[in-house]
Design a protein around this motif. Structure first.
Motif, PDB file in Angstrom:
ATOM      1  N   MET A   1      12.254 -11.074  -7.684  1.00  9.86           N
ATOM      2  CA  MET A   1      12.789  -9.701  -7.458  1.00  9.86           C
ATOM      3  C   MET A   1      11.616  -8.951  -6.950  1.00  9.86           C
ATOM      4  O   MET A   1      10.601  -8.843  -7.616  1.00  9.86           O
ATOM      5  CB  MET A   1      13.143  -9.243  -8.930  1.00  9.86           C
ATOM      6  N   ARG A   2      12.112  -8.314  -5.812  1.00  5.26           N
ATOM      7  CA  ARG A   2      11.273  -7.530  -4.819  1.00  5.26           C
ATOM      8  C   ARG A   2      11.263  -6.116  -5.420  1.00  5.26           C
ATOM      9  O   ARG A   2      12.448  -5.371  -5.581  1.00  5.26           O
ATOM     10  CB  ARG A   2      11.553  -7.639  -3.489  1.00  5.26           C
ATOM     11  N   LEU A   3      10.279  -5.300  -5.831  1.00  7.61           N
ATOM     12  CA  LEU A   3      10.143  -3.881  -6.167  1.00  7.61           C
ATOM     13  C   LEU A   3      10.568  -3.215  -4.880  1.00  7.61           C
ATOM     14  O   LEU A   3      10.190  -3.382  -3.912  1.00  7.61           O
ATOM     15  CB  LEU A   3       8.979  -3.641  -6.653  1.00  7.61           C
ATOM     16  N   SER A   4      11.161  -2.153  -5.241  1.00 14.60           N
ATOM     17  CA  SER A   4      11.398  -1.112  -4.334  1.00 14.60           C
ATOM     18  C   SER A   4      10.283  -0.459  -3.772  1.00 14.60           C
ATOM     19  O   SER A   4       9.127  -0.282  -4.738  1.00 14.60           O
ATOM     20  CB  SER A   4      12.284  -0.067  -4.598  1.00 14.60           C
ATOM     21  N   ARG A   5      10.159   0.372  -2.891  1.00 15.28           N
ATOM     22  CA  ARG A   5       8.813   1.046  -2.601  1.00 15.28           C
ATOM     23  C   ARG A   5       8.618   2.097  -3.439  1.00 15.28           C
ATOM     24  O   ARG A   5       7.502   2.352  -3.659  1.00 15.28           O
ATOM     25  CB  ARG A   5       9.064   1.780  -1.110  1.00 15.28           C
ATOM     26  N   SER A   6       9.654   2.920  -3.981  1.00 10.78           N
ATOM     27  CA  SER A   6       9.165   3.992  -4.934  1.00 10.78           C
ATOM     28  C   SER A   6       8.646   3.453  -6.170  1.00 10.78           C
ATOM     29  O   SER A   6       7.721   3.958  -6.815  1.00 10.78           O
ATOM     30  CB  SER A   6      10.382   4.597  -5.225  1.00 10.78           C
ATOM     31  N   GLU A   7       9.018   2.145  -6.533  1.00 10.21           N
ATOM     32  CA  GLU A   7       8.405   1.321  -7.857  1.00 10.21           C
ATOM     33  C   GLU A   7       7.170   1.140  -7.748  1.00 10.21           C
ATOM     34  O   GLU A   7       6.185   1.041  -8.516  1.00 10.21           O
ATOM     35  CB  GLU A   7       9.394   0.435  -8.117  1.00 10.21           C
ATOM     36  N   GLN A   8       6.792   0.503  -6.238  1.00  9.28           N
ATOM     37  CA  GLN A   8       5.417   0.095  -5.845  1.00  9.28           C
ATOM     38  C   GLN A   8       4.323   1.334  -5.936  1.00  9.28           C
ATOM     39  O   GLN A   8       3.309   1.242  -6.359  1.00  9.28           O
ATOM     40  CB  GLN A   8       5.333  -0.507  -4.553  1.00  9.28           C
ATOM     41  N   VAL A   9       5.004   2.619  -5.377  1.00 11.79           N
ATOM     42  CA  VAL A   9       4.159   3.669  -5.344  1.00 11.79           C
ATOM     43  C   VAL A   9       4.035   4.205  -6.750  1.00 11.79           C
ATOM     44  O   VAL A   9       2.748   4.589  -7.040  1.00 11.79           O
ATOM     45  CB  VAL A   9       4.835   4.812  -4.537  1.00 11.79           C
ATOM     46  N   THR A  10       4.853   4.343  -7.419  1.00 12.28           N
ATOM     47  CA  THR A  10       4.582   4.655  -8.880  1.00 12.28           C
ATOM     48  C   THR A  10       3.591   3.724  -9.539  1.00 12.28           C
ATOM     49  O   THR A  10       2.828   4.304 -10.599  1.00 12.28           O
ATOM     50  CB  THR A  10       6.066   4.554  -9.738  1.00 12.28           C
ATOM     51  N   GLY A  11       3.935   2.553  -9.410  1.00  8.38           N
ATOM     52  CA  GLY A  11       3.011   1.685 -10.186  1.00  8.38           C
ATOM     53  C   GLY A  11       1.420   1.842  -9.723  1.00  8.38           C
ATOM     54  O   GLY A  11       0.580   1.661 -10.455  1.00  8.38           O
ATOM     55  N   ARG A  12       1.133   2.032  -8.480  1.00  6.47           N
ATOM     56  CA  ARG A  12      -0.254   2.258  -8.074  1.00  6.47           C
ATOM     57  C   ARG A  12      -0.695   3.448  -8.568  1.00  6.47           C
ATOM     58  O   ARG A  12      -1.902   3.687  -8.668  1.00  6.47           O
ATOM     59  CB  ARG A  12      -0.071   2.201  -6.222  1.00  6.47           C
ATOM     60  N   VAL A  13      -0.060   4.422  -8.458  1.00  5.25           N
ATOM     61  CA  VAL A  13      -0.272   5.882  -8.913  1.00  5.25           C
ATOM     62  C   VAL A  13      -0.577   5.871 -10.496  1.00  5.25           C
ATOM     63  O   VAL A  13      -1.666   6.321 -10.819  1.00  5.25           O
ATOM     64  CB  VAL A  13       0.937   6.836  -8.864  1.00  5.25           C
ATOM     65  N   PHE A  14       0.192   5.037 -11.070  1.00  4.19           N
ATOM     66  CA  PHE A  14      -0.302   4.731 -12.577  1.00  4.19           C
ATOM     67  C   PHE A  14      -1.641   4.180 -12.753  1.00  4.19           C
ATOM     68  O   PHE A  14      -2.515   4.570 -13.513  1.00  4.19           O
ATOM     69  CB  PHE A  14       1.145   4.109 -13.323  1.00  4.19           C
ATOM     70  N   LEU A  15      -1.760   3.073 -11.975  1.00  2.00           N
ATOM     71  CA  LEU A  15      -2.919   2.364 -11.816  1.00  2.00           C
ATOM     72  C   LEU A  15      -4.345   3.323 -11.577  1.00  2.00           C
ATOM     73  O   LEU A  15      -5.399   3.194 -12.180  1.00  2.00           O
ATOM     74  CB  LEU A  15      -3.019   1.112 -11.175  1.00  2.00           C
ATOM     75  N   ILE A  16      -4.091   4.138 -10.709  1.00  2.00           N
ATOM     76  CA  ILE A  16      -4.962   4.922 -10.288  1.00  2.00           C
ATOM     77  C   ILE A  16      -5.602   5.935 -11.382  1.00  2.00           C
ATOM     78  O   ILE A  16      -6.469   6.003 -11.661  1.00  2.00           O
ATOM     79  CB  ILE A  16      -4.791   5.555  -8.918  1.00  2.00           C
ATOM     80  N   LEU A  17      -4.378   6.585 -11.894  1.00  2.00           N
ATOM     81  CA  LEU A  17      -4.712   7.339 -13.047  1.00  2.00           C
ATOM     82  C   LEU A  17      -5.208   6.847 -14.079  1.00  2.00           C
ATOM     83  O   LEU A  17      -6.265   7.342 -15.109  1.00  2.00           O
ATOM     84  CB  LEU A  17      -3.323   7.930 -13.489  1.00  2.00           C
ATOM     85  N   LEU A  18      -4.968   5.338 -14.456  1.00  2.00           N
ATOM     86  CA  LEU A  18      -5.525   4.626 -15.462  1.00  2.00           C
ATOM     87  C   LEU A  18      -6.834   4.485 -15.228  1.00  2.00           C
ATOM     88  O   LEU A  18      -7.708   4.619 -16.124  1.00  2.00           O
ATOM     89  CB  LEU A  18      -4.860   3.429 -15.834  1.00  2.00           C
ATOM     90  N   VAL A  19      -7.322   3.965 -13.983  1.00  4.71           N
ATOM     91  CA  VAL A  19      -8.787   3.796 -13.731  1.00  4.71           C
ATOM     92  C   VAL A  19      -9.610   5.181 -13.852  1.00  4.71           C
ATOM     93  O   VAL A  19     -10.686   5.004 -14.468  1.00  4.71           O
ATOM     94  CB  VAL A  19      -8.803   3.107 -12.271  1.00  4.71           C
ATOM     95  N   LEU A  20      -8.838   6.336 -13.446  1.00  2.00           N
ATOM     96  CA  LEU A  20      -9.779   7.624 -13.425  1.00  2.00           C
ATOM     97  C   LEU A  20      -9.981   7.955 -14.945  1.00  2.00           C
ATOM     98  O   LEU A  20     -11.055   8.638 -15.312  1.00  2.00           O
ATOM     99  CB  LEU A  20      -9.110   8.624 -12.759  1.00  2.00           C
ATOM    100  N   VAL A  21      -8.790   7.788 -15.951  1.00  2.00           N
ATOM    101  CA  VAL A  21      -8.924   8.189 -17.064  1.00  2.00           C
ATOM    102  C   VAL A  21     -10.069   7.007 -17.954  1.00  2.00           C
ATOM    103  O   VAL A  21     -10.759   7.377 -18.716  1.00  2.00           O
ATOM    104  CB  VAL A  21      -7.621   7.813 -18.032  1.00  2.00           C
ATOM    105  N   THR A  22     -10.156   5.889 -17.459  1.00  2.00           N
ATOM    106  CA  THR A  22     -11.033   4.913 -18.036  1.00  2.00           C
ATOM    107  C   THR A  22     -12.481   5.384 -17.699  1.00  2.00           C
ATOM    108  O   THR A  22     -13.617   5.315 -18.419  1.00  2.00           O
ATOM    109  CB  THR A  22     -10.812   3.482 -17.643  1.00  2.00           C
ATOM    110  N   LEU A  23     -12.820   5.676 -16.096  1.00  3.39           N
ATOM    111  CA  LEU A  23     -14.072   6.016 -15.879  1.00  3.39           C
ATOM    112  C   LEU A  23     -14.625   7.362 -16.191  1.00  3.39           C
ATOM    113  O   LEU A  23     -15.946   7.580 -15.992  1.00  3.39           O
ATOM    114  CB  LEU A  23     -14.088   5.635 -14.406  1.00  3.39           C
ATOM    115  N   LEU A  24     -13.622   8.010 -16.422  1.00  7.83           N
ATOM    116  CA  LEU A  24     -13.982   9.643 -16.648  1.00  7.83           C
ATOM    117  C   LEU A  24     -15.156   9.750 -17.971  1.00  7.83           C
ATOM    118  O   LEU A  24     -16.340  10.443 -17.656  1.00  7.83           O
ATOM    119  CB  LEU A  24     -13.024  10.390 -16.959  1.00  7.83           C
ATOM    120  N   PRO A  25     -15.382   8.965 -19.174  1.00  6.04           N
ATOM    121  CA  PRO A  25     -16.075   8.975 -20.081  1.00  6.04           C
ATOM    122  C   PRO A  25     -17.424   8.584 -19.567  1.00  6.04           C
ATOM    123  O   PRO A  25     -18.570   9.269 -19.813  1.00  6.04           O
ATOM    124  CB  PRO A  25     -15.647   8.163 -21.205  1.00  6.04           C
TER     125      PRO A  25
END
Length: 274
Positions: A1-25
């Motif tokens: 099952m291939r993800l749509s472009r919007s789903e891919q963008v949402t996933g990448r944004v979520f991962l970037i936010l997760l990395v930022l939250v993890t590295l902030l401390p």
């Protein structure tokens, strides 16, 4: 099952936010550790004149050399023994038809539900009766036992998925149980063993509770256990405290960064497909 472009963008944004939250401390601690001694860090501000010497001062003040040696000895005493026992027990419970194996496995599962805090008081008196208080053995021996429920569960999960046809073919060729384990199953279990070794290393290195309760001598504790004494002595110097905390965290971060590919590979290849 291939993800749509919007789903891919949402996933990448979520991962970037997760990395930022993890590295902030960590970034916040680093900026605080580079402030001049005697100041009170406020907010996430990078100093105009970073004081990298604070790390050298923290290394000296906390006696990091002795702590590194102590943590290394504790890891060397816990991890190899725990991995060997867990691997052999997992093989017996997961692949051999041992009477009562299901009952024993349920007993280990119950051990997974018991936190360290629940056994620390009786453990203290037992270690005291053995005359091992304030020694590294007070950390090593309990950790080996406390790691067994997870270790056996982890290795049993691997061995139970190994096709029975491999063992049957080896039996036909005249292999004993030991030869079956050593020559057939152990090589196939290397990914699971590697991932278990990494986990036990990280958990042992970061062990805090047993170290501060069972060992009074700071030079015989783990790195994380020594953080409590370091905080009590230098809690008013927030700059030095942040520098010392980062030094204590550095070894585990290095291990994770170096072995992250192997760990992920072990998680994905921990079982044999039939």
């Amino acid at each position: 099952m291939r993800l749509s472009r919007s789903e891919q963008v949402t996933g990448r944004v979520f991962l970037i936010l997760l990395v930022l939250v993890t590295l902030l401390p960590f970034v916040s601690m680093l900026s605080a550790a580079l402030q001049p001694r005697g100041t009170v860090p406020t907010g996430l501000t990078w100093p105009s004149d970073p004081q990298w010497g604070n790390f050298a001062d923290a290394f000296t003040v906390a006696n990091m050399g002795a702590l590194l040696k102590s943590s290394g000895l504790i890891v060397a005493g816990v991890v190899p023994v725990a991995v060997v026992i867990a691997t052999m027990a997992g093989f017996g419970l997961g692949h051999l038809k041992i009477p009562g194996a299901r009952f024993v496995f349920v007993f280990f599962l119950l051990g997974l539900t018991m936190p360290f805090e629940a056994v620390i008081t009786p453990l203290y008196y037992q270690i005291q009766d053995f005359g091992l208080l304030n020694t590294r053995w007070a950390i090593i021996l309990p950790l080996i036992g406390l790691f067994m429920p997870f270790g056996v569960f982890w290795m049993r999960t691997h061995f139970i998925n190994v096709p029975a046809e491999l063992s049957e073919a080896a039996r036909v060729d005249g292999s004993s149980t030991w030869q079956l384990f050593w020559r057939i199953h152990l090589p196939l279990a290397r990914p699971a063993i590697a991932s278990l070794t990494i986990l036990l290393f990280l958990w042992t290195w970061n062990q805090f509770l047993l170290a501060i309760v069972l060992v009074d001598d700071g030079t015989k504790r783990t790195m994380a256990g020594a953080l409590g004494a370091f905080q009590g002595q230098w809690g008013t110097d927030q700059v030095l405290l942040c520098a010392g905390s980062l030094l204590i965290l550095t070894p585990t971060l290095i291990v994770f960064l170096v072995f992250q590919r192997q760990f992920i590979k072990a998680l994905l290849q921990g079982s044999v497909k039939g």
